[in-house]
Design a protein around this motif. Structure first.
Motif, PDB file in Angstrom:
ATOM      1  N   LEU A  96      34.633  22.969  36.187  1.00  0.00           N
ATOM      2  CA  LEU A  96      35.435  23.389  37.329  1.00  0.00           C
ATOM      3  C   LEU A  96      34.929  24.716  37.879  1.00  0.00           C
ATOM      4  O   LEU A  96      34.864  24.912  39.093  1.00  0.00           O
ATOM      5  N   ALA A  97      34.549  25.611  36.974  1.00  0.00           N
ATOM      6  CA  ALA A  97      34.019  26.908  37.400  1.00  0.00           C
ATOM      7  C   ALA A  97      32.690  26.744  38.116  1.00  0.00           C
ATOM      8  O   ALA A  97      32.417  27.432  39.112  1.00  0.00           O
ATOM      9  N   GLU A  98      31.853  25.841  37.619  1.00  0.00           N
ATOM     10  CA  GLU A  98      30.553  25.612  38.249  1.00  0.00           C
ATOM     11  C   GLU A  98      30.711  25.034  39.651  1.00  0.00           C
ATOM     12  O   GLU A  98      29.835  25.225  40.507  1.00  0.00           O
ATOM     13  N   ASP A  99      31.812  24.346  39.904  1.00  0.00           N
ATOM     14  CA  ASP A  99      32.109  23.853  41.255  1.00  0.00           C
ATOM     15  C   ASP A  99      32.572  24.968  42.178  1.00  0.00           C
ATOM     16  O   ASP A  99      32.747  24.737  43.383  1.00  0.00           O
ATOM     17  N   GLY A 100      32.805  26.150  41.617  1.00  0.00           N
ATOM     18  CA  GLY A 100      33.319  27.253  42.424  1.00  0.00           C
ATOM     19  C   GLY A 100      34.801  27.155  42.685  1.00  0.00           C
ATOM     20  O   GLY A 100      35.323  27.811  43.604  1.00  0.00           O
ATOM     21  N   ALA A 101      35.521  26.353  41.876  1.00  0.00           N
ATOM     22  CA  ALA A 101      36.932  26.098  42.139  1.00  0.00           C
ATOM     23  C   ALA A 101      37.875  26.923  41.277  1.00  0.00           C
ATOM     24  O   ALA A 101      39.094  26.752  41.370  1.00  0.00           O
ATOM     25  N   VAL A 102      37.340  27.806  40.437  1.00  0.00           N
ATOM     26  CA  VAL A 102      38.193  28.662  39.610  1.00  0.00           C
ATOM     27  C   VAL A 102      38.287  30.034  40.260  1.00  0.00           C
ATOM     28  O   VAL A 102      37.288  30.755  40.360  1.00  0.00           O
ATOM     29  N   GLY A 103      39.483  30.377  40.707  1.00  0.00           N
ATOM     30  CA  GLY A 103      39.676  31.697  41.293  1.00  0.00           C
ATOM     31  C   GLY A 103      39.598  32.781  40.234  1.00  0.00           C
ATOM     32  O   GLY A 103      38.921  33.785  40.401  1.00  0.00           O
ATOM     33  N   PHE A 104      40.279  32.554  39.116  1.00  0.00           N
ATOM     34  CA  PHE A 104      40.242  33.506  38.009  1.00  0.00           C
ATOM     35  C   PHE A 104      40.966  32.923  36.799  1.00  0.00           C
ATOM     36  O   PHE A 104      41.707  31.931  36.908  1.00  0.00           O
ATOM     37  N   LEU A 105      40.742  33.539  35.644  1.00  0.00           N
ATOM     38  CA  LEU A 105      41.529  33.288  34.447  1.00  0.00           C
ATOM     39  C   LEU A 105      42.554  34.407  34.329  1.00  0.00           C
ATOM     40  O   LEU A 105      42.215  35.588  34.441  1.00  0.00           O
ATOM     41  N   LEU A 106      43.794  34.033  34.089  1.00  0.00           N
ATOM     42  CA  LEU A 106      44.882  35.003  33.960  1.00  0.00           C
ATOM     43  C   LEU A 106      45.239  35.187  32.492  1.00  0.00           C
ATOM     44  O   LEU A 106      45.499  34.215  31.775  1.00  0.00           O
ATOM     45  N   TRP A 107      45.249  36.438  32.067  1.00  0.00           N
ATOM     46  CA  TRP A 107      45.621  36.763  30.680  1.00  0.00           C
ATOM     47  C   TRP A 107      46.931  37.528  30.714  1.00  0.00           C
ATOM     48  O   TRP A 107      46.964  38.703  31.048  1.00  0.00           O
ATOM     49  N   GLN A 108      48.013  36.827  30.378  1.00  0.00           N
ATOM     50  CA  GLN A 108      49.344  37.429  30.421  1.00  0.00           C
ATOM     51  C   GLN A 108      49.707  37.901  29.006  1.00  0.00           C
ATOM     52  O   GLN A 108      49.872  37.099  28.086  1.00  0.00           O
ATOM     53  N   LEU A 109      49.828  39.202  28.839  1.00  0.00           N
ATOM     54  CA  LEU A 109      50.101  39.753  27.522  1.00  0.00           C
ATOM     55  C   LEU A 109      51.580  39.613  27.159  1.00  0.00           C
ATOM     56  O   LEU A 109      52.442  39.576  28.044  1.00  0.00           O
ATOM     57  N   PRO A 110      51.896  39.547  25.874  1.00  0.00           N
ATOM     58  CA  PRO A 110      53.307  39.471  25.477  1.00  0.00           C
ATOM     59  C   PRO A 110      54.017  40.794  25.732  1.00  0.00           C
ATOM     60  O   PRO A 110      53.396  41.863  25.644  1.00  0.00           O
ATOM     61  N   PRO A 111      55.319  40.751  26.026  1.00  0.00           N
ATOM     62  CA  PRO A 111      56.067  42.002  26.280  1.00  0.00           C
ATOM     63  C   PRO A 111      56.063  42.936  25.085  1.00  0.00           C
ATOM     64  O   PRO A 111      56.220  44.149  25.249  1.00  0.00           O
ATOM     65  N   SER A 112      55.892  42.400  23.885  1.00  0.00           N
ATOM     66  CA  SER A 112      55.924  43.226  22.683  1.00  0.00           C
ATOM     67  C   SER A 112      54.628  43.982  22.435  1.00  0.00           C
ATOM     68  O   SER A 112      54.576  44.852  21.561  1.00  0.00           O
ATOM     69  N   LEU A 113      53.593  43.667  23.191  1.00  0.00           N
ATOM     70  CA  LEU A 113      52.306  44.335  22.994  1.00  0.00           C
ATOM     71  C   LEU A 113      52.261  45.603  23.836  1.00  0.00           C
ATOM     72  O   LEU A 113      52.101  45.559  25.053  1.00  0.00           O
ATOM     73  N   ARG A 114      52.404  46.731  23.154  1.00  0.00           N
ATOM     74  CA  ARG A 114      52.354  48.026  23.830  1.00  0.00           C
ATOM     75  C   ARG A 114      50.905  48.475  23.998  1.00  0.00           C
ATOM     76  O   ARG A 114      49.987  47.875  23.440  1.00  0.00           O
ATOM     77  N   ARG A 115      50.723  49.543  24.737  1.00  0.00           N
ATOM     78  CA  ARG A 115      49.383  50.029  25.064  1.00  0.00           C
ATOM     79  C   ARG A 115      48.583  50.350  23.807  1.00  0.00           C
ATOM     80  O   ARG A 115      49.001  51.143  22.973  1.00  0.00           O
ATOM     81  N   GLU A 116      47.433  49.701  23.706  1.00  0.00           N
ATOM     82  CA  GLU A 116      46.455  49.950  22.635  1.00  0.00           C
ATOM     83  C   GLU A 116      45.075  49.926  23.279  1.00  0.00           C
ATOM     84  O   GLU A 116      44.435  48.871  23.356  1.00  0.00           O
TER      85      GLU A 116
END
Length: 257
Positions: free
Chosen positions: A84-104
């Motif tokens: 799908l990416a090679e077709d140019g059809a992937v805008g992006f991958l989204l990485w949604q972090l858990p609310p419990s993960l504080r800044r590290e």
């Protein structure tokens, strides 16, 4: 409520792609997309040139491994979506972090380095769900890695709009009403201004709505496009099989030059 009555479920994506130029795939958060699913998405993209998928990264990476020790899972996901990416059809991958993960910062830096080595052929967006991440240091780290910081409209995160790359992604989770929240013009206009400014500066911008109860998401997406005016992408494209439908106020939720 959104799809025409009687339309078979296996034609929903094809219909959706006549109304909006991009879709966010939430299923990839829960399980690795099947090869059959990737093939179906490729067909939809081929039928509607310019249509884009934003794929949510696996929860095993973000919530189980919490960004660490996840090389194998990342490789499997990247390999599966590669066609799908090679077709140019992937805008992006989204990485949604858990609310419990504080800044590290070290944990984030290691993950960004992993994205650079294992997934260099796609764009990436990280959505922080704890306010401690929203610092200039973190934004600079993302900018150095050319990874976008997701803009978020919700009751739990500040409405900030940092630009860390030329890709902008905005996710509307709903405000007081949660998934049943109906965004007002007063709530949408500031975001429309941020998006318009980004587009004028040469960014490619996406906006997705998650307030899908009662089909409010497509309704609010249409209104956001109207507020974007000339900054909105024309969809469907002029000369497409869907015909001349004019400005993407008909339903597009992607904005770009």
């Amino acid at each position: 409520r959104f799809y025409p009555a009687g339309l078979a479920a296996n034609r929903w994506l094809a219909y959706y792609a006549t109304v909006f130029p991009a879709v966010e795939v939430d299923a990839s958060f829960y399980r690795l997309p099947t090869e059959a699913a990737i093939a179906a998405w490729r067909r939809a993209a081929a039928e509607h040139p310019g249509f884009r998928f934003a794929l949510k990264g696996s929860r095993r990476i973000t919530h189980v491994h919490r960004l660490a020790g996840c090389r194998d899972e990342l490789r499997r996901l990247v390999e599966r979506v590669a066609p799908l990416a090679e077709d140019g059809a992937v805008g992006f991958l989204l990485w949604q972090l858990p609310p419990s993960l504080r800044r590290e910062p070290p944990r984030l830096a290691d993950f960004l380095a992993l994205l650079g080595t294992e997934a260099p052929g796609v764009r990436h967006v990280i959505e922080f769900r704890h306010p401690s991440w929203l610092t200039d240091e973190v934004f600079a780290t993302l900018a150095a890695a050319q990874v976008a910081c997701c803009w978020v409209s919700s009751m739990v995160m500040p409405p900030v709009a940092p630009r860390t790359t030329d890709l902008v992604a905005l996710r509307f989770h709903g405000l007081a009403g949660g998934w049943a929240h109906d965004y007002s013009d007063t709530e949408l206009r500031p975001w429309a201004e941020h998006l318009r400014a980004a587009v004028l500066d040469g960014c490619q911008a996406y906006a997705f709505f998650n307030n899908d109860t009662f089909a409010l998401a497509p309704k609010n997406a249409r209104r956001l496009v109207e507020l974007l005016g000339e900054a909105a992408l024309v969809w469907p494209p002029a000369g497409s099989s869907e015909g001349e439908r004019g400005r993407s106020g008909q339903g597009a939720s992607e904005a770009r030059p």
